[in-house]
Design a protein around this motif. Structure first.
Motif, PDB file in Angstrom:
ATOM      1  N   PRO A 113       0.890  -1.083   0.016  1.00 33.33           N
ATOM      2  CA  PRO A 113       0.241   0.207  -0.074  1.00 33.33           C
ATOM      3  C   PRO A 113       0.769   1.288   0.013  1.00 33.33           C
ATOM      4  N   LEU A 114       0.484   2.439  -0.495  1.00 32.33           N
ATOM      5  CA  LEU A 114       1.173   3.718  -0.553  1.00 32.33           C
ATOM      6  C   LEU A 114       0.052   4.749  -0.424  1.00 32.33           C
ATOM      7  N   TYR A 115       0.538   5.610   0.709  1.00 33.98           N
ATOM      8  CA  TYR A 115      -0.203   6.875   0.827  1.00 33.98           C
ATOM      9  C   TYR A 115       0.475   7.947  -0.411  1.00 33.98           C
ATOM     10  N   VAL A 116      -0.462   8.484  -1.036  1.00 33.53           N
ATOM     11  CA  VAL A 116      -0.048   9.542  -1.883  1.00 33.53           C
ATOM     12  C   VAL A 116      -0.667  10.868  -1.467  1.00 33.53           C
ATOM     13  N   LEU A 117       0.087  11.961  -1.195  1.00 34.66           N
ATOM     14  CA  LEU A 117      -0.390  13.200  -0.922  1.00 34.66           C
ATOM     15  C   LEU A 117      -0.206  14.157  -2.114  1.00 34.66           C
ATOM     16  N   ASP A 118      -1.068  14.981  -2.460  1.00 37.30           N
ATOM     17  CA  ASP A 118      -1.076  15.724  -3.553  1.00 37.30           C
ATOM     18  C   ASP A 118      -0.749  17.386  -2.874  1.00 37.30           C
ATOM     19  N   GLU A 119       0.514  18.022  -3.309  1.00 35.83           N
ATOM     20  CA  GLU A 119       0.899  18.940  -2.763  1.00 35.83           C
ATOM     21  C   GLU A 119      -0.084  19.905  -2.856  1.00 35.83           C
ATOM     22  N   ALA A 120      -0.702  20.237  -4.384  1.00 35.87           N
ATOM     23  CA  ALA A 120      -1.488  21.419  -4.819  1.00 35.87           C
ATOM     24  C   ALA A 120      -2.659  21.283  -3.876  1.00 35.87           C
ATOM     25  N   THR A 121      -3.396  20.088  -3.709  1.00 35.64           N
ATOM     26  CA  THR A 121      -4.680  20.006  -2.967  1.00 35.64           C
ATOM     27  C   THR A 121      -4.213  20.662  -1.469  1.00 35.64           C
ATOM     28  N   LEU A 122      -3.149  20.286  -0.832  1.00 41.81           N
ATOM     29  CA  LEU A 122      -2.817  20.135   0.495  1.00 41.81           C
ATOM     30  C   LEU A 122      -2.609  21.971   0.706  1.00 41.81           C
ATOM     31  N   ARG A 123      -2.152  22.521  -0.479  1.00 44.30           N
ATOM     32  CA  ARG A 123      -1.485  23.805  -0.395  1.00 44.30           C
ATOM     33  C   ARG A 123      -2.958  24.931  -0.456  1.00 44.30           C
ATOM     34  N   SER A 124      -3.738  24.353  -1.398  1.00 41.58           N
ATOM     35  CA  SER A 124      -4.937  25.021  -1.815  1.00 41.58           C
ATOM     36  C   SER A 124      -5.890  25.086  -0.681  1.00 41.58           C
ATOM     37  N   ALA A 125      -5.916  24.059   0.239  1.00 41.44           N
ATOM     38  CA  ALA A 125      -6.662  23.859   1.544  1.00 41.44           C
ATOM     39  C   ALA A 125      -6.158  25.176   2.452  1.00 41.44           C
ATOM     40  N   CYS A 126      -4.811  25.090   2.540  1.00 40.35           N
ATOM     41  CA  CYS A 126      -4.148  25.856   3.576  1.00 40.35           C
ATOM     42  C   CYS A 126      -4.683  27.446   3.162  1.00 40.35           C
ATOM     43  N   ARG A 127      -4.398  27.739   1.833  1.00 39.11           N
ATOM     44  CA  ARG A 127      -4.788  29.079   1.333  1.00 39.11           C
ATOM     45  C   ARG A 127      -6.203  29.475   1.446  1.00 39.11           C
ATOM     46  N   ALA A 128      -7.073  28.377   1.332  1.00 42.37           N
ATOM     47  CA  ALA A 128      -8.714  28.469   1.545  1.00 42.37           C
ATOM     48  C   ALA A 128      -8.886  29.112   3.033  1.00 42.37           C
ATOM     49  N   TYR A 129      -8.174  28.379   3.892  1.00 44.82           N
ATOM     50  CA  TYR A 129      -8.430  28.895   5.250  1.00 44.82           C
ATOM     51  C   TYR A 129      -7.923  30.295   5.737  1.00 44.82           C
ATOM     52  N   ARG A 130      -6.750  30.506   5.127  1.00 40.27           N
ATOM     53  CA  ARG A 130      -6.166  31.951   5.343  1.00 40.27           C
ATOM     54  C   ARG A 130      -6.772  32.788   4.441  1.00 40.27           C
ATOM     55  N   ASP A 131      -6.942  32.625   3.337  1.00 45.88           N
ATOM     56  CA  ASP A 131      -7.757  33.660   2.521  1.00 45.88           C
ATOM     57  C   ASP A 131      -9.047  33.792   3.036  1.00 45.88           C
ATOM     58  N   ALA A 132      -9.778  32.978   3.541  1.00 48.49           N
ATOM     59  CA  ALA A 132     -11.212  33.317   3.985  1.00 48.49           C
ATOM     60  C   ALA A 132     -11.153  34.091   5.224  1.00 48.49           C
ATOM     61  N   LEU A 133     -10.341  33.567   6.233  1.00 49.27           N
ATOM     62  CA  LEU A 133     -10.113  34.329   7.196  1.00 49.27           C
ATOM     63  C   LEU A 133      -9.914  35.909   7.148  1.00 49.27           C
ATOM     64  N   THR A 134      -8.773  36.085   6.100  1.00 48.71           N
ATOM     65  CA  THR A 134      -8.423  37.482   5.940  1.00 48.71           C
ATOM     66  C   THR A 134      -9.641  38.120   5.257  1.00 48.71           C
ATOM     67  N   ASN A 135     -10.658  37.589   4.423  1.00 45.70           N
ATOM     68  CA  ASN A 135     -11.700  38.156   3.826  1.00 45.70           C
ATOM     69  C   ASN A 135     -12.925  38.462   4.584  1.00 45.70           C
ATOM     70  N   HIS A 136     -13.045  37.432   5.667  1.00 45.87           N
ATOM     71  CA  HIS A 136     -14.154  37.461   6.277  1.00 45.87           C
ATOM     72  C   HIS A 136     -13.989  37.893   7.696  1.00 45.87           C
ATOM     73  N   TYR A 137     -12.924  38.268   8.362  1.00 46.86           N
ATOM     74  CA  TYR A 137     -12.563  38.564   9.969  1.00 46.86           C
ATOM     75  C   TYR A 137     -11.836  39.846   9.740  1.00 46.86           C
TER      76      TYR A 137
END
Ligand code: PLP
Length: 470
Positions: free
Chosen positions: A67-91
């Motif tokens: 078995p192999l765990y595959v992690l997609d860097e773009a998806t992980l970064r995009s989720a980080c940015r979604a939290y960061r950007d949404a906090l900046t925009n809404h708080y």
């Protein structure tokens, strides 16, 4: 409430069997508009094969094994940015998302999350050391835990990590550890907000009967006690209501409860510049799941906190939140090799893969559902539903019940989606099966981020007393 429990998350009541009107789980639908079930870079190549992060999944399986765990860097970064950007925009005030690293703790994920400007939650010396070595600045690390050891607290003090005070034992141990030192220890105070939400009982933490945090009745007493502790610098308050939550209302309610507590803490002279509302946003594991987006969740939380503070005339705190699952789950895919098959005429077809409950304990623990595809023929027509079992000595070691997959044979590679959270981090060596390797994929490159355990590694900590030797 029952109904909500069923339709929401982690349904614990899915009967084993196909008779009772329970629909078969469709295989992952690549044409669905709900693309948040697979990594955002998932494509079917011209050859008809599945690729993630520019890497063909069957190539990864061949190169690194399964078995192999595959992690997609773009998806992980995009989720980080979604939290960061949404906090900046809404708080309207300052904010910081902290990655709850129990979801998947490794040097590589720490480094990635740190580079996106997030902070991190740790709950043990192991997670704390991983965070520090992965390059997370100590001032962005928060140490949690309902039974922190002297060593864990000592480590946090040494590195200047913020400590979430969970109970009186924490306070006593900290007082002992700092005695005779001029140290000021940065603290958050955790309390149970008394909010019920609809998720699996094991991962509900906000209701009053929870092992985490101070009871709200004790809050004033603790705050008064801490006022008398010279070493204690109370940065703020913390609460967390649970995990895999699809509802927004409990998070809105939490803002009011926390703003009341903030008013109390400030009235007793604590600076309390931080308000940490925990994590808990659910994710899509199967097509029928319908969680809010990160943007929507942040918007609701941010607006509720800002409004609750304004109503009480409180200066806006820095808003902290602690996403775990929603940051890393959908960026992860697990690859397995299909092995044996058992047809029970008129009843069920089992296919077995080379992993199971040791690399993904969620189905056996929470009856969690997943979806999957064959990586080299993701679009092939499904045949009779099959049940994908693991290789462990437990009848309950089943990864996917009654899933619509094409008839598949020995040696084919199966991808199970949304395994980036609470898989590797909850893995075990049950049956002395070594843990899988993990690779990070990005733009056609793959980097090994966790080496595969070998069977002899599992003997490393065994000791055979001489008198038993033969
Ligand atoms: C588990 C946990 C989280 C993360 O929860 P998710 O549901 O994975 O977002 C955040 N904070 C605390 C204190 C937790 O225990």
């Amino acid at each position: 409430m029952e109904a909500a429990l069923k339709s929401d998350a982690e349904p614990g009541d899915r009967p084993f069997g196909s008779g009772d009107g329970v629909p078969f789980e469709p295989a992952c639908n690549l044409d669905s508009p709900n693309r948040n079930l697979t990594p955002i870079t998932t494509v079917v190549e011209a050859t008809g094969q599945l690729a993630v992060g520019g890497c063909r999944l069957s190539d990864l399986a061949r190169t690194y094994g399964t078995p192999l765990y595959v992690l997609d860097e773009a998806t992980l970064r995009s989720a980080c940015r979604a939290y960061r950007d949404a906090l900046t925009n809404h708080y309207p005030g300052p904010s910081l998302p902290l990655y709850a690293s129990k979801a998947n703790s490794s040097l590589a994920i720490t480094a990635l999350v740190a580079s996106e400007g997030l902070g991190l939650d740790a709950v043990s010396a192991g997670e704390l050391l991983t965070a520090l070595q992965g390059g997370m600045p100590p001032e962005r690390i928060v140490l949690h835990g309902n039974n922190k050891s002297r060593e864990e607290l000592g480590l946090a003090i040494e590195y200047g990590v913020t400590i979430v005070v969970d109970n009186w034992s924490d306070i006593e141990l900290l007082a002992q550890l700092v005695s005779g030192r001029p140290a000021q220890v940065r603290l958050l105070l955790r309390f149970t907000p008394g909010i019920e939400c609809h998720t699996h009982e094991y991962i509900r933490t906000g209701h009053l009967d929870s092992k985490f945090g101070f009871d709200p009745d004790q809050l004033e007493g603790v705050l008064r006690h801490l006022s008398g502790c010279e070493w204690a610098h109370l940065d703020g308050l913390h609460a967390h209501i649970g995990s895999q939550i699809f509802e927004l209302e409990p998070h809105r309610d939490l803002a009011g409860v926390m703003a009341d507590a903030l008013a109390l803490a400030r009235s007793l002279g604590h600076p309390c510049g931080d308000l940490n509302v925990g994590g808990g946003l659910g994710i899509r594991y199967v097509e029928s799941d319908n969680p809010p987006t990160i943007q929507r969740w942040v918007q609701v939380v941010a607006e509720a906190v800002a409004e609750a503070c304004q109503q009480r005339g409180l200066a806006l705190p820095r808003l902290l939140c602690e996403p775990g699952r929603s940051l890393v789950a959908s960026g992860g895919v697990t690859l397995y090799t299909v092995g044996s098959r058992k047809d029970i005429p008129g009843l069920r077809t089992y296919i077995a893969v080379d992993g199971g409950m040791s690399d993904n304990p969620r189905p056996i623990t929470y009856q969690s559902r997943y979806t999957a595809l064959l990586v080299d023929r993701p679009k092939a027509e499904p045949g009779v539903p099959v049940t994908v079992a693991g290789k462990h000595c437990e009848s309950g070691d089943v990864l996917l019940k009654d899933i619509a997959l094409p008839a598949c044979g020995n040696g084919e590679i199966l991808a199970v989606f949304a395994t980036g959270a609470y898989n590797a981090s909850m893995s075990s060596n049950y049956n002395r099966i070594p843990r899988p390797a993990a690779v990070l994929v990005h733009d056609g490159l793959s980097d090994l981020v966790q080496r595969r355990e070998q069977p002899h590694d599992l003997l490393r900590y065994d000791v055979l007393p001489e008198r038993l030797e033969r």
